[in-house]
Design an enzyme around this catalytic site. Structure first.
Site, mmCIF file in Angstrom:
data_model
loop_
_atom_site.group_PDB
_atom_site.id
_atom_site.type_symbol
_atom_site.label_atom_id
_atom_site.label_comp_id
_atom_site.label_asym_id
_atom_site.label_seq_id
_atom_site.Cartn_x
_atom_site.Cartn_y
_atom_site.Cartn_z
ATOM 1 N N SER A 226 -38.970 32.331 -73.362
ATOM 2 C CA SER A 226 -38.476 32.886 -72.101
ATOM 3 C C SER A 226 -37.063 32.410 -71.778
ATOM 4 C CB SER A 226 -39.411 32.505 -70.955
ATOM 5 O OG SER A 226 -38.878 32.943 -69.721
ATOM 6 N N LYS B 147 -49.805 39.331 -65.530
ATOM 7 C CA LYS B 147 -49.366 40.222 -64.462
ATOM 8 C C LYS B 147 -50.536 40.887 -63.729
ATOM 9 C CE LYS B 147 -44.870 41.067 -66.586
ATOM 10 N NZ LYS B 147 -43.884 42.066 -67.054
ATOM 11 N N ASN C 1 -45.242 40.528 -61.187
ATOM 12 C CA ASN C 1 -44.489 39.567 -62.008
ATOM 13 C C ASN C 1 -43.815 38.496 -61.151
ATOM 14 O OD1 ASN C 1 -42.327 41.019 -60.914
ATOM 15 N ND2 ASN C 1 -41.119 40.845 -62.779
ATOM 16 N N ASP D 95 -40.001 44.314 -62.110
ATOM 17 C CA ASP D 95 -39.682 45.000 -63.360
ATOM 18 C C ASP D 95 -39.231 46.429 -63.088
ATOM 19 O OD1 ASP D 95 -40.291 42.847 -65.013
ATOM 20 O OD2 ASP D 95 -42.373 43.468 -65.303
ATOM 21 N N ALA E 254 -47.490 53.081 -74.539
ATOM 22 C CA ALA E 254 -48.244 53.112 -73.279
ATOM 23 C C ALA E 254 -48.802 51.734 -72.960
ATOM 24 C CB ALA E 254 -49.371 54.151 -73.361
ATOM 25 N N GLY E 255 -48.041 50.706 -73.325
ATOM 26 C CA GLY E 255 -48.496 49.344 -73.089
ATOM 27 C C GLY E 255 -48.156 48.838 -71.707
#
Length: 274
Positions: A17, A67, A88, A102, A126-127
């Site tokens: 990250s 999330k 998030n 996001d 489509a995730g």
């Protein structure tokens, strides 16, 4: 501002990250003495980890796979979190407030690149990012969105969201003949390589590409796209972080920071450092 001064990004994995670099650069610029760290937290450990936080904690950034769990834990949700079923950002205090930055991060990435008027769009995959992409495209003006996914059934969970937004959602196979669209959003897992005979026709009529992946860069798909029409996923990472910082400072992701453009430039440089 309250005395709460501790912040962190949680997820699993989390070592990659760049959020600490982005956030800490902003807090130094703003002049607040806040901490921001990473912590590896899996889905099963999330509830206990959240409950363990004391009153010195201001908020959390959440990445995968947390999330949905953060959405379920939040006592209040902003519009984007409610539409996507994903949080998030958690703001701690008298109540647990959940946000999805996001969506705004994608909108800001397009806007920063000069793309402000979208009518037709294509989403690849489509995730987890697809719901945020769909809402962001609607916010940019899209009324028609085509999905291409290896599991078309995964798109079905997004149909209620599209209906709520007034967006016409269609699906197609990757190998289907593609029509012209204003923008393409790729939400495929990092490292995915589409065969050139599938990717090149999409690039030819796909308008501006927003590629959610940013490491390694360029992605295989971005490398095939006309480079003047490519937006890296780093832009979403940057601008969603800006919105998180607004929340941690003011409780509202629409409330701009003082001298925000300068802060964004400083964050961008910090996020690009190894």
């Amino acid at each position: 501002m309250s005395d709460r001064r501790h912040l962190a990004v949680w997820g699993d994995p989390i070592g990659h990250s760049r959020s600490p670099q982005l956030h800490l650069a902003a807090y130094r610029r703003i002049g607040v003495d806040w901490t921001y760290e990473r912590r590896q937290v899996g889905r099963d450990a999330f509830r206990d980890a959240l409950a363990s936080l004391d009153d010195s904690w201001r908020g959390l950034s959440l990445t995968m796979p947390l999330k949905e769990a953060a959405h379920d834990a939040a006592e209040e949700l902003d519009r984007h979190a409610a539409l996507t079923g994903a949080v998030n950002t958690l703001l701690l205090g008298e109540s647990l407030r959940g946000f999805n930055t996001d969506v705004g991060g994608i909108v800001d990435a397009f806007t920063h690149a000069g793309v402000t008027d979208v009518r037709t769009a294509r989403i690849l995959g489509a995730g987890a990012t697809a719901a945020s992409a769909l809402v962001a495209l609607s916010d940019l003006g899209a009324t028609e969105v085509e999905f291409r996914a290896r599991r078309p059934e995964a798109v079905d969970r997004l149909r209620p969201t599209a209906e709520a937004l007034g967006v016409r959602l269609t699906t197609a196979e990757f190998s289907s003949i593609a029509s012209d669209v204003d923008v393409t959003v790729a939400t495929l897992p990092s490292g995915t390589v589409l065969d050139a005979d599938l990717a090149q026709p999409l690039a030819a009529v796909g308008g501006t590409l927003f590629e959610a992946a940013y490491a390694p860069w360029p992605s295989a798909l971005a490398a095939l796209w006309p480079q003047s029409n490519v937006i890296s996923g780093f832009e979403m990472l940057l601008f969603q972080a800006v919105r998180q910082i607004r929340i941690f400072c003011f409780g509202d992701q629409r409330h701009e920071l003082p001298d925000e453009a300068v802060t964004v430039d400083i964050m961008r440089l910090a996020g690009m450092e190894d």
